[in-house]
Design an enzyme around this catalytic site. Structure first.
Site, PDB file in Angstrom:
ATOM      1  N   HIS A 258      52.674  65.601-146.177  1.00 51.82           N
ATOM      2  CA  HIS A 258      53.475  65.501-144.937  1.00 51.82           C
ATOM      3  C   HIS A 258      54.755  64.367-145.513  1.00 51.82           C
ATOM      4  O   HIS A 258      54.183  63.133-145.917  1.00 51.82           O
ATOM      5  CB  HIS A 258      52.534  65.030-143.824  1.00 51.82           C
ATOM      6  CG  HIS A 258      53.485  64.988-142.554  1.00 51.82           C
ATOM      7  ND1 HIS A 258      53.401  65.991-141.709  1.00 51.82           N
ATOM      8  CD2 HIS A 258      54.167  63.882-142.016  1.00 51.82           C
ATOM      9  CE1 HIS A 258      54.524  65.543-140.546  1.00 51.82           C
ATOM     10  NE2 HIS A 258      54.654  64.299-140.975  1.00 51.82           N
ATOM     11  N   ALA A 259      55.892  64.506-145.049  1.00 46.49           N
ATOM     12  CA  ALA A 259      56.755  63.360-145.373  1.00 46.49           C
ATOM     13  C   ALA A 259      56.571  62.071-144.806  1.00 46.49           C
ATOM     14  O   ALA A 259      56.336  62.030-143.561  1.00 46.49           O
ATOM     15  CB  ALA A 259      58.245  63.904-145.134  1.00 46.49           C
TER      16      ALA A 259
ATOM     17  N   HIS B 294      66.019  61.891-142.392  1.00 53.61           N
ATOM     18  CA  HIS B 294      64.971  61.210-141.369  1.00 53.61           C
ATOM     19  C   HIS B 294      64.576  60.178-141.987  1.00 53.61           C
ATOM     20  O   HIS B 294      64.000  59.051-141.700  1.00 53.61           O
ATOM     21  CB  HIS B 294      64.180  62.533-141.004  1.00 53.61           C
ATOM     22  CG  HIS B 294      62.921  61.875-140.160  1.00 53.61           C
ATOM     23  ND1 HIS B 294      63.100  61.616-138.734  1.00 53.61           N
ATOM     24  CD2 HIS B 294      61.753  61.129-140.392  1.00 53.61           C
ATOM     25  CE1 HIS B 294      62.063  60.956-138.038  1.00 53.61           C
ATOM     26  NE2 HIS B 294      60.992  60.916-139.212  1.00 53.61           N
ATOM     27  N   GLU B 295      63.795  60.332-143.622  1.00 54.88           N
ATOM     28  CA  GLU B 295      63.017  59.493-144.109  1.00 54.88           C
ATOM     29  C   GLU B 295      63.822  58.202-144.530  1.00 54.88           C
ATOM     30  O   GLU B 295      63.275  57.127-144.632  1.00 54.88           O
ATOM     31  CB  GLU B 295      62.532  60.225-145.408  1.00 54.88           C
ATOM     32  CG  GLU B 295      61.354  61.245-145.007  1.00 54.88           C
ATOM     33  CD  GLU B 295      60.205  61.016-143.930  1.00 54.88           C
ATOM     34  OE1 GLU B 295      59.817  59.759-143.831  1.00 54.88           O
ATOM     35  OE2 GLU B 295      59.866  61.575-143.207  1.00 54.88           O
TER      36      GLU B 295
ATOM     37  N   HIS C  16      64.290  55.467-142.079  1.00 56.07           N
ATOM     38  CA  HIS C  16      62.975  54.769-142.088  1.00 56.07           C
ATOM     39  C   HIS C  16      63.252  53.495-143.202  1.00 56.07           C
ATOM     40  O   HIS C  16      63.088  52.337-142.692  1.00 56.07           O
ATOM     41  CB  HIS C  16      61.827  55.171-142.342  1.00 56.07           C
ATOM     42  CG  HIS C  16      61.112  56.121-141.365  1.00 56.07           C
ATOM     43  ND1 HIS C  16      60.977  55.854-140.041  1.00 56.07           N
ATOM     44  CD2 HIS C  16      60.644  57.343-141.385  1.00 56.07           C
ATOM     45  CE1 HIS C  16      60.411  56.782-139.193  1.00 56.07           C
ATOM     46  NE2 HIS C  16      60.432  57.865-140.189  1.00 56.07           N
TER      47      HIS C  16
ATOM     48  N   GLU D 117      62.187  56.312-135.511  1.00 61.32           N
ATOM     49  CA  GLU D 117      62.225  57.699-135.615  1.00 61.32           C
ATOM     50  C   GLU D 117      63.533  58.293-135.429  1.00 61.32           C
ATOM     51  O   GLU D 117      63.898  59.333-135.960  1.00 61.32           O
ATOM     52  CB  GLU D 117      60.968  58.590-134.937  1.00 61.32           C
ATOM     53  CG  GLU D 117      59.571  57.992-135.052  1.00 61.32           C
ATOM     54  CD  GLU D 117      59.049  58.232-136.596  1.00 61.32           C
ATOM     55  OE1 GLU D 117      59.985  59.349-137.391  1.00 61.32           O
ATOM     56  OE2 GLU D 117      58.204  57.585-137.070  1.00 61.32           O
TER      57      GLU D 117
ATOM     58  N   HIS E 288      49.594  64.543-137.386  1.00 61.24           N
ATOM     59  CA  HIS E 288      49.440  63.054-136.784  1.00 61.24           C
ATOM     60  C   HIS E 288      48.274  62.755-135.733  1.00 61.24           C
ATOM     61  O   HIS E 288      47.879  61.569-135.879  1.00 61.24           O
ATOM     62  CB  HIS E 288      50.408  63.004-136.015  1.00 61.24           C
ATOM     63  CG  HIS E 288      52.154  63.166-136.354  1.00 61.24           C
ATOM     64  ND1 HIS E 288      52.360  64.402-136.987  1.00 61.24           N
ATOM     65  CD2 HIS E 288      52.898  62.297-136.866  1.00 61.24           C
ATOM     66  CE1 HIS E 288      53.534  64.184-137.278  1.00 61.24           C
ATOM     67  NE2 HIS E 288      53.822  63.044-137.392  1.00 61.24           N
TER      68      HIS E 288
ATOM     69  N   TYR F 115      58.345  60.235-131.185  1.00 61.52           N
ATOM     70  CA  TYR F 115      58.985  61.522-131.571  1.00 61.52           C
ATOM     71  C   TYR F 115      60.017  61.941-130.367  1.00 61.52           C
ATOM     72  O   TYR F 115      60.978  62.431-130.601  1.00 61.52           O
ATOM     73  CB  TYR F 115      58.510  62.590-132.298  1.00 61.52           C
ATOM     74  CG  TYR F 115      57.816  62.082-133.633  1.00 61.52           C
ATOM     75  CD1 TYR F 115      58.434  61.602-134.837  1.00 61.52           C
ATOM     76  CD2 TYR F 115      56.541  62.064-133.743  1.00 61.52           C
ATOM     77  CE1 TYR F 115      57.867  61.186-135.852  1.00 61.52           C
ATOM     78  CE2 TYR F 115      55.643  61.469-134.836  1.00 61.52           C
ATOM     79  CZ  TYR F 115      56.503  61.132-136.020  1.00 61.52           C
ATOM     80  OH  TYR F 115      56.077  60.695-136.924  1.00 61.52           O
TER      81      TYR F 115
HETATM   82  O1  X8Z Z   1      56.344  63.399-138.987  1.00 62.49           O
HETATM   83  C1  X8Z Z   1      57.446  63.554-138.920  1.00 62.49           C
HETATM   84  C2  X8Z Z   1      58.391  62.683-140.209  1.00 62.49           C
HETATM   85  C3  X8Z Z   1      57.703  61.439-140.655  1.00 62.49           C
HETATM   86  S1  X8Z Z   1      57.660  60.385-139.451  1.00 62.49           S
HETATM   87  C4  X8Z Z   1      58.552  63.848-140.942  1.00 62.49           C
HETATM   88  N1  X8Z Z   1      57.985  63.979-137.861  1.00 62.49           N
HETATM   89  C5  X8Z Z   1      57.448  64.742-136.725  1.00 62.49           C
HETATM   90  C6  X8Z Z   1      56.625  65.987-137.064  1.00 62.49           C
HETATM   91  O2  X8Z Z   1      56.848  66.364-138.214  1.00 62.49           O
HETATM   92  O3  X8Z Z   1      55.857  66.514-136.318  1.00 62.49           O
HETATM   93  C7  X8Z Z   1      59.797  64.011-137.949  1.00 62.49           C
HETATM   94  C8  X8Z Z   1      59.915  65.220-136.630  1.00 62.49           C
HETATM   95  C9  X8Z Z   1      58.560  65.093-135.850  1.00 62.49           C
HETATM   96 ZN    ZN Z   2      59.693  59.725-139.047  1.00 62.76          ZN
END
Ligand code: X8Z
Ligand code: ZN
Length: 580
Positions: free
Chosen positions: A321-322, A351-352, A355, A379, A479, A489
Site C-alpha cells: 500500500h503506497a 499524491h505521495e 505528502h 491527503e 486502513h 480522504y
Molecule cells: O491510502 C491512500 C494513499 C496513501 S495515504 C495511497 N489513499 C486512500 C486509499 O487508497 O484508500 C489515497 C486515496 C484514498
Molecule cells: Zn496519502
C-alpha cells in the site's frame, strides 16, 4: 489557574523536553516501521511493535504530565503545543506496558496479514496478490471471474476478526486514559472544534455533494445493465460491488471504457501512453517531481532516490500500500510503493509526493507543529497538483502529441468524476462505521452486517453474494487493519477542488476549472508553500485562509469543476430511476 494542582511556570521547559524526547522516539519508530514495511519478518514485526509502544507510552505519559501545568501565562504557541500533545496519537494505548505492547503487536500483525494476502484466481493455479486481483477487477468483463477475484481477496479479513476485536478494546482503554470517551471521539477531536461539531461539518459537506453522487450512480448503474444485463444489475437497487472496477468500489475510473459517453470516439489512454514510451517507475516519479519543481519548490534530495522503495521486491514480503515517509523529520523523505506503469499510479505518485513536499515544508517548525493543518490537508496536496494534469499539460510534457484524440469535456469530466465523486461516500462510510465500532454502538457480533449496511446506505453498492459474520470484510481494506483514520480522504476529496480553484486563480488560468493547470506558476507555488510551511502551528482555518481566502471547507469548488457534467448527467438520467 488552568488545571487543579498546577504549577504556574515551567511549561516552556516542559514542552522543550517533551519535543526532544518525542522526536527521538518518533525517529526510532519510523525507522522500525520502515524496516518492517519493506522487509516483513517475525522479527521486524516485533521490533516495530516495540518501538511504537515506546513512542505511544511516552506520548501518553507526557500528555498526562502536561495537565499539571497551567497554560494561563503560556504563549499562544505553548498553549497550542500543549493542546496538540494530547491529540497527537491516532492510536493511544493503556499505560500498562504489557497491554501497550500487545496492542501495537496486534496492529503490526493485522497489517502483516493484509500484506501477505493471496488468492488463486479462477482458471489459474498460482496464488496472486492484491495488485493482480485488482487488475482482474479492472480488466475482466466476466462476472464469474470478477466475483472470484473479489471474494478471494476478501478472505484476507477472515483471520483478523479476533485481533480487531481485541484492538478496539485496548485502543479505547488508551483513549480513555487520555480523557476521550473512545478512540472515535479522539479521532474527531483533531479538527480545532468540538468533536460533535466536526461530525456535523462532515454531514454538511456530504449534503452538498450527495445529489451529484446519486446522479452519477444512476448513470453508471444503467450503463452497467447494458454490459452485464438485468440479471446482474438491478434497475433501482444497489450496484454489485465487484462490477465497478475496484476492490472496494471506491473509485470507478478503471471501467471508464464501459461508461464513456456514447458519442465519444477514441479517447486518450494515459496508461498506454506511458507504457508505449517505456516509462520506468523512477521516471513516473520524476514527472511528479518536475511538477512541484515547476512551482518553485526544491527538487527532492538525492537520498530520496537512493532510499525509496519504488517497486515490489521479488525476494520478500512488503507492505505494498503506497505511503510517503519522513524518517528524520528533516529531509530524509521517501516513498514506498509497488509502482505499476498505469494512469492510476501516475495519480498516486503525485499524491505521495504531495505528502513529501508538505513534510519538507514544515520541517523547520518545532516538532509538535510538524504535521499538516489537519489530516485532510495532507491527503489533498498531491491530488491538487494532479488536478492540473490536463490534456494540455500532457502535451506540454510530451506524454501526448498534437493530434492525439482526447476525450471531449464530458469524457474528461466523467473520468474525473469516476475517480473523485465515486469516492466521496466511500471516504465517508469507512469511519462512519468505525466511529460506531469504537463507541460500542456496533459490537463484534455485528461487524460485517453493519459494514455492509453503512456501505450500502452511503455508496449504494452491495456485495456480490450475502456475507455472513464469519467474514470480516472491513479487514480487506488496508486502513482498517493498519489503524489509519479514513475521514481525511473524504475531506481531501473536497478540499483539493477548493485548493485547485484558488491556485488556478493565482496562476491566472482562465477558462473552465477542469482545463486549468497551475504548471510552472510561481504565484500558485508561492501561495501553496506559504500554507505548507505553517504545518499545524495555526488552527486549520488559518491555513485554509492563507491558501484560499476562505475559512470553511466547502464543496463549491468541486461543484463548479463538474458543473457541465452535472447538467449532462441530469439529461442522461431523465426518465430513469435514481437512488437505491
Ligand atoms: O491510502 C491512500 C494513499 C496513501 S495515504 C495511497 N489513499 C486512500 C486509499 O487508497 O484508500 C489515497 C486515496 C484514498
Ligand atoms: Zn496519502
Amino acid at each position: 489557574m488552568g488545571v487543579s494542582g498546577g504549577v504556574s511556570s515551567g511549561i516552556g521547559a516542559f514542552l522543550h523536553r517533551a519535543e526532544s524526547r518525542l522526536l527521538d522516539l518518533s525517529i526510532e519508530a519510523q525507522q522500525a516501521d520502515w524496516v518492517y514495511a519493506t522487509h516483513i519478518t517475525l522479527d521486524s514485526e516485533a521490533v516495530a511493535a516495540k518501538a511504537n509502544s515506546r513512542l505511544i507510552g511516552a506520548t501518553v505519559e507526557l500528555a498526562k504530565e502536561s495537565t499539571r501545568y497551567t497554560t494561563d501565562r503560556a504563549s499562544p504557541e505553548e498553549a497550542r503545543k500543549t493542546k496538540l500533545l494530547r491529540l497527537a496519537l491516532s492510536l493511544a494505548a493503556p499505560s500498562n506496558v504489557t497491554e501497550s505492547q500487545e496492542l501495537t503487536a496486534l496492529v503490526a500483525a493485522m497489517q502483516g496479514a493484509y500484506a501477505k494476502g493471496r488468492h488463486v484466481p479462477l482458471g489459474s493455479s498460482e496464488p496472486v496478490d492484491l495488485q493482480a486481483l485488482s487488475r482482474i477487477l479492472t480488466e475482466s468483463r466476466d462476472p464469474a471471474a470478477l466475483e472470484d477475484a473479489w471474494t478471494g481477496w476478501h478472505r484476507v479479513g477472515h483471520g483478523m476478526r479476533a485481533d480487531f476485536t481485541r484492538y478496539v478494546d485496548l485502543a479505547n482503554r488508551g483513549a480513555r486514559e487520555l480523557g476521550f470517551e473512545d478512540t472515535g471521539v479522539m479521532w474527531r477531536s483533531k479538527y480545532d472544534m468540538p468533536p460533535e461539531q466536526f461530525a456535523q461539518e462532515v454531514d454538511r459537506l456530504w449534503q452538498q455533494v450527495e445529489p451529484f453522487y446519486r446522479s452519477l450512480h444512476a448513470y453508471v448503474r444503467r450503463r452497467l445493465r447494458g454490459t452485464y444485463g438485468d440479471a446482474q444489475v438491478p434497475v433501482a437497487g444497489p450496484i454489485p460491488a465487484h462490477l465497478l472496477g475496484n476492490m472496494w468500489s471506491q473509485s470507478w475510473e478503471g471501467i471508464y471504457p464501459l461508461l464513456a459517453p456514447p458519442q465519444e470516439g477514441a479517447h486518450f489512454d494515459l496508461t498506454k501512453a506511458l507504457v508505449s514510451r517505456g516509462t520506468t517507475p523512477e521516471q513516473l516519479v520524476r514527472y511528479a517531481e518536475r511538477f512541484f519543481v515547476s512551482l518553485g519548490l526544491e527538487p527532492l534530495p538525492a537520498s530520496f532516490w537512493e532510499r525509496s522503495m519504488l517497486t515490489r521486491p521479488r525476494d520478500r514480503e512488503v507492505v505494498c500500500h503506497a505511503s510517503a515517509w519522513d524518517l528524520d523529520y528533516a529531509d530524509d523523505i521517501r516513498i514506498k510503493m509497488c509502482i505499476e506503469i498505469t494512469g492510476e499510479d501516475f495519480q498516486t505518485v503525485h499524491h505521495e509526493l504531495g505528502h513529501n513536499f508538505y513534510q519538507r515544508a514544515y520541517a523547520r517548525q518545532p516538532f509538535l507543529f510538524r504535521e499538516s493543518a489537519h489530516d485532510g490537508f495532507h491527503e489533498a496536496v498531491g491530488d491538487t497538483i494532479a488536478l492540473s494534469v490536463t490534456p494540455e499539460y500532457l502535451l506540454r510534457i510530451g506524454l501526448s502529441e498534437p493530434g492525439t484524440p482526447e476525450a471531449d469535456d464530458t469524457g474528461l469530466l466523467l473520468h474525473r468524476a469516476l475517480e473523485k465523486v465515486a469516492f466521496l461516500p466511500f471516504g465517508l462510510a469507512v469511519d462512519r462505521w468505525r466511529w460506531k465500532v469504537f463507541s460500542g454502538a456496533i459490537g463484534p457480533a455485528d461487524y460485517n452486517r453493519t459494514w455492509w449496511e453503512v456501505r450500502t446506505q452511503y455508496q449504494g453498492v452491495a456485495p456480490p453474494a450475502p456475507r455472513g459474520e464469519e467474514e470480516f470484510d472491513p479487514g480487506a481494506k488496508y486502513h482498517v487493519p493498519a489503524n489509519v483514520p479514513y475521514m481525511r480522504y473524504f475531506l481531501a476529496d473536497i478540499l483539493q477542488f477548493q485548493f485547485h480553484r484558488a491556485l488556478a486563480k493565482d496562476a491566472g488560468a482562465g477558462g473552465p476549472l477542469h482545463r486549468a493547470s497551475i504548471f510552472e506558476s510561481r504565484e500558485a507555488g508561492h501561495r501553496l508553500l506559504a500554507m505548507l510551511e505553517l504545518g499545524q502551528s495555526r488552527e486549520w482555518p488559518d491555513a485554509l485562509e492563507v491558501l484560499t481566502g476562505e475559512r470553511r471547507m466547502d464543496a463549491a469548488g468541486l461543484l463548479e469543476y463538474f458543473a457541465p457534467l452535472r447538467r449532462w448527467l441530469d439529461e442522461q438520467n431523465e426518465g430513469h430511476p435514481i437512488g437505491w
